[in-house]
Design a protein around this motif. Sequence first.
Motif, PDB file in Angstrom:
ATOM      1  N   ALA A 121       0.853  -1.184   0.000  1.00 32.24           N
ATOM      2  CA  ALA A 121       0.000   0.000   0.000  1.00 32.24           C
ATOM      3  C   ALA A 121       0.892   1.237   0.000  1.00 32.24           C
ATOM      4  CB  ALA A 121      -0.929  -0.007   1.223  1.00 32.24           C
ATOM      5  N   ASP A 122       0.267   2.418   0.101  1.00 36.41           N
ATOM      6  CA  ASP A 122       0.976   3.711   0.147  1.00 36.41           C
ATOM      7  C   ASP A 122       1.783   3.974  -1.109  1.00 36.41           C
ATOM      8  OD1 ASP A 122      -0.070   4.005   2.641  1.00 36.41           O
ATOM      9  OD2 ASP A 122       1.750   3.467   3.729  1.00 36.41           O
ATOM     10  N   GLY A 123       1.371   3.424  -2.241  1.00 35.29           N
ATOM     11  CA  GLY A 123       2.064   3.703  -3.489  1.00 35.29           C
ATOM     12  C   GLY A 123       3.373   2.967  -3.668  1.00 35.29           C
ATOM     13  N   VAL A 124       3.699   2.020  -2.780  1.00 32.35           N
ATOM     14  CA  VAL A 124       4.934   1.237  -2.882  1.00 32.35           C
ATOM     15  C   VAL A 124       4.581  -0.156  -3.387  1.00 32.35           C
ATOM     16  CG1 VAL A 124       6.864   0.240  -1.598  1.00 32.35           C
ATOM     17  CG2 VAL A 124       6.054   2.533  -1.045  1.00 32.35           C
ATOM     18  N   SER A 125       5.373  -0.652  -4.340  1.00 30.04           N
ATOM     19  CA  SER A 125       5.141  -1.975  -4.906  1.00 30.04           C
ATOM     20  C   SER A 125       6.303  -2.893  -4.571  1.00 30.04           C
ATOM     21  CB  SER A 125       4.971  -1.882  -6.429  1.00 30.04           C
ATOM     22  OG  SER A 125       6.172  -1.428  -7.030  1.00 30.04           O
ATOM     23  N   ALA A 126       6.150  -4.175  -4.915  1.00 30.50           N
ATOM     24  CA  ALA A 126       7.235  -5.136  -4.702  1.00 30.50           C
ATOM     25  C   ALA A 126       8.467  -4.734  -5.490  1.00 30.50           C
ATOM     26  CB  ALA A 126       6.754  -6.537  -5.104  1.00 30.50           C
ATOM     27  N   THR A 127       8.248  -4.194  -6.692  1.00 31.54           N
ATOM     28  CA  THR A 127       9.366  -3.743  -7.524  1.00 31.54           C
ATOM     29  C   THR A 127      10.118  -2.603  -6.847  1.00 31.54           C
ATOM     30  OG1 THR A 127       8.124  -4.386  -9.499  1.00 31.54           O
ATOM     31  CG2 THR A 127      10.008  -2.898  -9.797  1.00 31.54           C
ATOM     32  N   ASP A 128       9.383  -1.671  -6.236  1.00 28.67           N
ATOM     33  CA  ASP A 128      10.025  -0.543  -5.547  1.00 28.67           C
ATOM     34  C   ASP A 128      10.879  -1.035  -4.379  1.00 28.67           C
ATOM     35  OD1 ASP A 128       8.731   1.200  -7.269  1.00 28.67           O
ATOM     36  OD2 ASP A 128       6.987   1.401  -5.954  1.00 28.67           O
ATOM     37  N   LEU A 129      10.374  -2.007  -3.614  1.00 28.75           N
ATOM     38  CA  LEU A 129      11.129  -2.519  -2.469  1.00 28.75           C
ATOM     39  C   LEU A 129      12.404  -3.216  -2.931  1.00 28.75           C
ATOM     40  CD1 LEU A 129      11.452  -3.062   0.522  1.00 28.75           C
ATOM     41  CD2 LEU A 129       9.977  -5.061   0.277  1.00 28.75           C
ATOM     42  N   MET A 130      12.318  -4.043  -3.982  1.00 31.62           N
ATOM     43  CA  MET A 130      13.516  -4.731  -4.478  1.00 31.62           C
ATOM     44  C   MET A 130      14.521  -3.727  -5.040  1.00 31.62           C
ATOM     45  SD  MET A 130      13.240  -7.855  -3.711  1.00 31.62           S
ATOM     46  CE  MET A 130      14.734  -8.333  -4.588  1.00 31.62           C
ATOM     47  N   ALA A 131      14.030  -2.667  -5.677  1.00 29.93           N
ATOM     48  CA  ALA A 131      14.935  -1.642  -6.201  1.00 29.93           C
ATOM     49  C   ALA A 131      15.649  -0.935  -5.052  1.00 29.93           C
ATOM     50  CB  ALA A 131      14.151  -0.631  -7.042  1.00 29.93           C
ATOM     51  N   TRP A 132      14.937  -0.709  -3.935  1.00 30.72           N
ATOM     52  CA  TRP A 132      15.566  -0.077  -2.767  1.00 30.72           C
ATOM     53  C   TRP A 132      16.629  -0.992  -2.178  1.00 30.72           C
ATOM     54  CZ3 TRP A 132      16.169  -1.110   2.415  1.00 30.72           C
ATOM     55  CH2 TRP A 132      16.521  -0.046   3.240  1.00 30.72           C
ATOM     56  N   VAL A 133      16.340  -2.270  -2.074  1.00 29.30           N
ATOM     57  CA  VAL A 133      17.292  -3.225  -1.501  1.00 29.30           C
ATOM     58  C   VAL A 133      18.550  -3.330  -2.360  1.00 29.30           C
ATOM     59  CG1 VAL A 133      17.653  -5.669  -0.991  1.00 29.30           C
ATOM     60  CG2 VAL A 133      15.544  -4.550  -0.276  1.00 29.30           C
TER      61      VAL A 133
END
Length: 735
Positions: free
Chosen positions: A281-293
């Motif tokens: 939620a909050d505009g964050v996706s699984a792709t965004d989290l992996m890109a951050w990691v």
Amino acid sequence: MIETLINPQDPLDLQNEKLLKIAAALMRRVEESTDASGAAYAQFQRAATLEQEVRARTLDLERALELLNDSNARLAQANQETEAARADLANAIETVQEGFALFNLDEELVLCNSRFGMHMPDIQGHLVPGLHFTQYVELASQSKFLSLPEAVSPQDWAQRRMTRHADDHVVFNVRLNGNRWTQISEHRTPDGGTVILQTDVTDIMRIERQERDRILDDKASLIRATLEHIDQGVCIFDSKLRLIGWNNRASELLAIPNAQFQMGAQFKTLFDRLSATIRFADGVSATDLMAWVNRETERPPLKFQMHSGRFKILSVFAQEMPDRGFVISFTDVTAEHRSAQALYEAKELLEQRVASRTEELADALNEAERANSSKSRFVAAASHDLLQPLSAAKLYVATLGSGLSEDDAQNVAAKAESALSSVEHILEALLDISKLDSGRATVHLSTLSVNDIFSQLEDSFRPVAQAKGLELRFVHTDALVRSDASYLRRILQNLLSNAIRYTEKGRVLVGARRRKTSIAIEVWDTGIGIPTEQRDIVFQEFQRLDSDASAAEGMGLGLAIVERACGLLKHPIKLSSQVGQGTMFSVEVPLATSESTAPDASINKQATDTNTLASTVTLLIENDENLRGALTMTMESWGVQVLECASEQQATNLLREIGILPDIIVADYQLDHDLKGTDAVRALINEFGDLPACIISANRSAELTQVCNAEEYSLLHKPIDALSLKSVLESARDT
């Protein structure tokens, strides 16, 4: 003169020898000279003077020689002392336990002891006086004994070493193979040279590391105890994205067995296990989290929410650590979210209820004021318009018993029927007005064919127009609209009826104009027109342009119904008129979209055919004796055999007794003892099998319509139209 004959650069012995020869030559000349004037004596004097000068020069030379010999002796002694000092310095440097090296202002090696560079035996032989500092650094960076981190090349190390060399005082540690360490201390001398000390600190580093490990173990135990006592789930990953720490709360919140949390597990492995059970939620996706990691540069803090399972909501916070690892914490905010949502919904509901109630109160106030002002006029007008045709019908019926001829009796009966039809129309209009004003009217939107509505209106009104000598023209269209079939048809019927009523000659035109998302259905006439001052009041109840018209010619309710129905359907209505030239009414209806259903088939109901109903058997359930008799008489006039009953029980007993099933059941909706005609029909069908049925009722509610549609019963509203009833019977016979 003497100075010109002697070269000062010649040795003293040679100069003395030349002076003696010069003196001897002068003496001979004096002795040989016979000059009487005394020249010989003068020469003698010069010779004596020259001898004195030679003697003085000789003494000076002897003193200079003595000074030179003394200086040479002192210089030799100084050299001896310097060599002794150098030997003492070398011996002193050699006794130093650290490696020592001295570079001069030109960055060249002056001297070093045997311990300098001993930690790198492969380059120690190259450390000789005259070696430039950059060459020394290059040799050290290429040494096989130097232990470099994986990400650091020899060139990188050499560049960093030269950067440190630019400072006046530098102290740092160098890691060597075999887990050995050397501390490098570099300092500037007053003359701009450089002194380097190399100290073996392996033991110190080992002790410090052991102490640090002990402290880290203590801290790790403290952190572990702290993590297990907090309400947040925590996962810690190193710079290689490997799991290095977690607590049991993380296992609980993420619904992953604690046994599956393994030291060194990759982040992606754990994430893949969770991906099927979480939603971001909050505009964050699984792709965004992996890109951050996987981000190569510094990671900014990341905060978002995710849904775990069906109901759990977790607040997630991820932050990078100094060593490029990161920590992710999970907080269960389900209760807070539900509370906030409940508060928000309660607030929204309260605001909506307040706004709605305020609007309702305002509408109710306006409606009450309007109803109060028109109540007396409405009641008086309705009573008058109802009593007029009823009185006429009563008189006509009374005349039938006075011995009239058959032709006169039929004429009087037709007039009585016409008067009663007027009463029926007034009642229907009053019911429509009452329903629209009460707010109980319901709308059933469907996709309608404008052309089908036009065709039905044309069939109904063409005879009326022809009777007045008017041209009635419809401009047909293939447009599909989204509206309520009954109300839209009633709106156009009233507009068309008014157009024909108030047009004495000329024509009436019905057509449609397309807009962007709607269509304007227009009714034009060449009638008397509506004055400007009367255009607002024509939409009020019992307002007619021709005040002398009879009730049979209209009650002034048509446009009132049109205005209320258009307001209910949210179809804007417009009026344009010129006195003596005609009037145009326009109703704007939204076009149907591509997702809409097919056109409503109810618009295409065909007129009742003329097939006979002879031998048709109808079971009639009607509790009112008068209406039951009237219905029986009417149906029997069509050749129908009627089985009349007053209740469900009578109907059941009758069918059991005669053993004949009817072709159709006609039942009143409201029976005695609060029983319903729909329940009676359902009970008869359950016992005797599937039978067509028709419900008659004065109840015009949407609930009854829905029940009949669901059960596939026909529905006729009171007052009952004979042709509609006949059409229902014929349809049942054909099935």
